[in-house]
Scaffold this motif. Structure first.
Motif, PDB file in Angstrom:
ATOM      1  N   UNK A   1       0.821  -1.211   0.000  1.00  0.00           N
ATOM      2  CA  UNK A   1       0.000   0.000   0.000  1.00  0.00           C
ATOM      3  C   UNK A   1       0.857   1.264   0.000  1.00  0.00           C
ATOM      4  N   UNK A   2       2.087   1.145   0.459  1.00  0.00           N
ATOM      5  CA  UNK A   2       2.967   2.315   0.463  1.00  0.00           C
ATOM      6  C   UNK A   2       4.156   2.148  -0.490  1.00  0.00           C
ATOM      7  N   UNK A   3       4.177   1.082  -1.246  1.00  0.00           N
ATOM      8  CA  UNK A   3       5.273   0.852  -2.195  1.00  0.00           C
ATOM      9  C   UNK A   3       5.190   1.830  -3.359  1.00  0.00           C
ATOM     10  N   UNK A   4       6.334   2.328  -3.814  1.00  0.00           N
ATOM     11  CA  UNK A   4       6.306   3.160  -5.018  1.00  0.00           C
ATOM     12  C   UNK A   4       5.972   2.290  -6.224  1.00  0.00           C
TER      13      UNK A   4
ATOM     14  N   UNK B   1      -2.105   5.968  -7.199  1.00  0.00           N
ATOM     15  CA  UNK B   1      -3.042   6.922  -6.610  1.00  0.00           C
ATOM     16  C   UNK B   1      -3.839   6.211  -5.529  1.00  0.00           C
ATOM     17  N   UNK B   2      -4.378   6.980  -4.607  1.00  0.00           N
ATOM     18  CA  UNK B   2      -5.256   6.433  -3.569  1.00  0.00           C
ATOM     19  C   UNK B   2      -6.558   7.200  -3.573  1.00  0.00           C
ATOM     20  N   UNK B   3      -7.643   6.454  -3.416  1.00  0.00           N
ATOM     21  CA  UNK B   3      -8.957   7.086  -3.328  1.00  0.00           C
ATOM     22  C   UNK B   3      -9.928   6.123  -2.668  1.00  0.00           C
ATOM     23  N   UNK B   4     -10.600   6.582  -1.654  1.00  0.00           N
ATOM     24  CA  UNK B   4     -11.628   5.782  -1.003  1.00  0.00           C
ATOM     25  C   UNK B   4     -11.120   4.499  -0.376  1.00  0.00           C
ATOM     26  N   UNK B   5      -9.872   4.496   0.071  1.00  0.00           N
ATOM     27  CA  UNK B   5      -9.306   3.292   0.675  1.00  0.00           C
ATOM     28  C   UNK B   5      -8.656   2.345  -0.318  1.00  0.00           C
ATOM     29  N   UNK B   6      -8.756   2.679  -1.594  1.00  0.00           N
ATOM     30  CA  UNK B   6      -8.171   1.859  -2.661  1.00  0.00           C
ATOM     31  C   UNK B   6      -6.823   2.421  -3.074  1.00  0.00           C
ATOM     32  N   UNK B   7      -5.882   1.543  -3.350  1.00  0.00           N
ATOM     33  CA  UNK B   7      -4.602   1.915  -3.948  1.00  0.00           C
ATOM     34  C   UNK B   7      -4.696   1.486  -5.406  1.00  0.00           C
TER      35      UNK B   7
END
Length: 129
Positions: A30-33, A41-47
């Motif tokens: 979830x935090x990997x480049x 991108x992140x939106x609504x809990x989605x990566x």
């Protein structure tokens, strides 16, 4: 998600799933480049992981990966490796807290088990070389 899903962030107020306090409990990816030439991108809990030049079809296939809660992070890793090698855009819920809520009995049924969908640009994208 509908309003009942948005009560996860705060029991008294409807709020975006982005605001769920799950720091320290997210999947490693979830935090990997993203890989070179890809965007994250992140939106609504989605990566969301997608190629910079990606043009998703208006209609077509959407593949869903599923797993038990104890295997979810392994499946995220497998989907990441498989899709990035083949140029397939995908997304995943950022961690087990949101995964639990999306699959709970209070969640809207269409959202159930929907935690890592992939959208191949063509039906042939899933074939092994």
């Amino acid at each position: 998600m509908l309003a009942q899903g948005h009560l996860v962030a705060d029991p008294c107020f409807v709020d975006a799933l982005d605001r769920v306090d799950d720091a320290g409990q997210r999947f490693a990816r979830a935090s990997s480049p993203p890989p070179a030439g890809w965007l994250r991108t992140e939106r609504g809990g989605w990566v969301n992981i997608h190629r910079a030049d990606a043009a998703l079809p208006r209609q077509g296939w959407k593949i869903h990966a599923s797993a038990t809660a104890d295997r979810a992070e392994d499946v995220v890793e497998t989907v990441w490796e498989y899709c990035t090698r083949r140029g397939v855009c995908f997304k995943f819920l950022r961690g087990p807290v949101l995964l639990h809520h999306v699959n709970s009995k209070q969640a809207p049924r269409p959202a159930g088990a929907n935690w890592s969908p992939s959208t191949p640009p063509t039906s042939g994208s899933w074939r092994r070389p």
